[in-house]
Design a protein around this motif. Structure first.
Motif, PDB file in Angstrom:
ATOM      1  N   ALA A  79       0.829  -1.205   0.000  1.00 25.37           N
ATOM      2  CA  ALA A  79       0.000   0.000   0.000  1.00 25.37           C
ATOM      3  C   ALA A  79       0.864   1.255   0.000  1.00 25.37           C
ATOM      4  O   ALA A  79       0.572   2.229  -0.719  1.00 25.37           O
ATOM      5  CB  ALA A  79      -0.940  -0.009   1.205  1.00 25.37           C
ATOM      6  N   ARG A  80       1.919   1.255   0.774  1.00 27.49           N
ATOM      7  CA  ARG A  80       2.812   2.416   0.823  1.00 27.49           C
ATOM      8  C   ARG A  80       3.537   2.609  -0.497  1.00 27.49           C
ATOM      9  O   ARG A  80       3.698   3.739  -0.970  1.00 27.49           O
ATOM     10  CB  ARG A  80       3.789   2.258   1.983  1.00 27.49           C
ATOM     11  CG  ARG A  80       3.088   2.393   3.338  1.00 27.49           C
ATOM     12  CD  ARG A  80       3.898   1.910   4.495  1.00 27.49           C
ATOM     13  NE  ARG A  80       5.150   2.625   4.648  1.00 27.49           N
ATOM     14  CZ  ARG A  80       6.091   2.271   5.510  1.00 27.49           C
ATOM     15  NH1 ARG A  80       5.918   1.220   6.285  1.00 27.49           N
ATOM     16  NH2 ARG A  80       7.200   2.963   5.603  1.00 27.49           N
ATOM     17  N   LEU A  81       3.983   1.527  -1.114  1.00 29.24           N
ATOM     18  CA  LEU A  81       4.646   1.626  -2.415  1.00 29.24           C
ATOM     19  C   LEU A  81       3.674   2.096  -3.494  1.00 29.24           C
ATOM     20  O   LEU A  81       4.029   2.893  -4.364  1.00 29.24           O
ATOM     21  CB  LEU A  81       5.263   0.285  -2.809  1.00 29.24           C
ATOM     22  CG  LEU A  81       6.479  -0.145  -2.003  1.00 29.24           C
ATOM     23  CD1 LEU A  81       6.866  -1.576  -2.371  1.00 29.24           C
ATOM     24  CD2 LEU A  81       7.637   0.807  -2.201  1.00 29.24           C
ATOM     25  N   ASP A  82       2.440   1.608  -3.431  1.00 32.62           N
ATOM     26  CA  ASP A  82       1.430   2.009  -4.415  1.00 32.62           C
ATOM     27  C   ASP A  82       1.141   3.508  -4.364  1.00 32.62           C
ATOM     28  O   ASP A  82       0.854   4.116  -5.395  1.00 32.62           O
ATOM     29  CB  ASP A  82       0.133   1.227  -4.212  1.00 32.62           C
ATOM     30  CG  ASP A  82       0.235  -0.226  -4.645  1.00 32.62           C
ATOM     31  OD1 ASP A  82       1.238  -0.595  -5.304  1.00 32.62           O
ATOM     32  OD2 ASP A  82      -0.682  -0.999  -4.311  1.00 32.62           O
ATOM     33  N   THR A  83       1.231   4.095  -3.183  1.00 29.18           N
ATOM     34  CA  THR A  83       0.929   5.525  -3.068  1.00 29.18           C
ATOM     35  C   THR A  83       2.015   6.407  -3.672  1.00 29.18           C
ATOM     36  O   THR A  83       1.742   7.545  -4.027  1.00 29.18           O
ATOM     37  CB  THR A  83       0.703   5.959  -1.601  1.00 29.18           C
ATOM     38  OG1 THR A  83       1.896   5.759  -0.866  1.00 29.18           O
ATOM     39  CG2 THR A  83      -0.451   5.223  -0.969  1.00 29.18           C
ATOM     40  N   VAL A  84       3.222   5.885  -3.831  1.00 29.27           N
ATOM     41  CA  VAL A  84       4.309   6.688  -4.400  1.00 29.27           C
ATOM     42  C   VAL A  84       4.664   6.290  -5.828  1.00 29.27           C
ATOM     43  O   VAL A  84       5.471   6.956  -6.469  1.00 29.27           O
ATOM     44  CB  VAL A  84       5.582   6.643  -3.516  1.00 29.27           C
ATOM     45  CG1 VAL A  84       5.311   7.224  -2.154  1.00 29.27           C
ATOM     46  CG2 VAL A  84       6.152   5.251  -3.420  1.00 29.27           C
ATOM     47  N   ALA A  85       4.059   5.222  -6.335  1.00 31.53           N
ATOM     48  CA  ALA A  85       4.341   4.768  -7.696  1.00 31.53           C
ATOM     49  C   ALA A  85       3.564   5.626  -8.687  1.00 31.53           C
ATOM     50  O   ALA A  85       2.433   6.030  -8.411  1.00 31.53           O
ATOM     51  CB  ALA A  85       3.947   3.302  -7.849  1.00 31.53           C
TER      52      ALA A  85
END
Length: 60
Positions: free
Chosen positions: A43-49
């Protein structure tokens, strides 16, 4: 109802079905806490991708 790690991972968009049977078997043994950590990281990676990510293509 028992915890199903694979369903929990799939529901968050992890590409579980692209893994080998042996890899899926390992993921199937994860605890709820372990799946929660993986889902949190995703979820954290998805928010910055970026919305569209390129894929590396190798041409022989």
């Amino acid at each position: 109802m028992s915890f199903d790690a694979l369903d929990a991972l799939r529901s968050m968009g992890h590409p579980i079905d692209l893994l080998s049977d042996a890899q899926r078997a390992v993921f199937a043994t994860l605890t709820e806490a372990e799946v929660s950590v993986l889902n949190s990281i995703k979820a954290r990676l998805d928010t910055v991708a970026p919305e569209v990510e390129g894929h590396e293509v190798k041409i022989a």
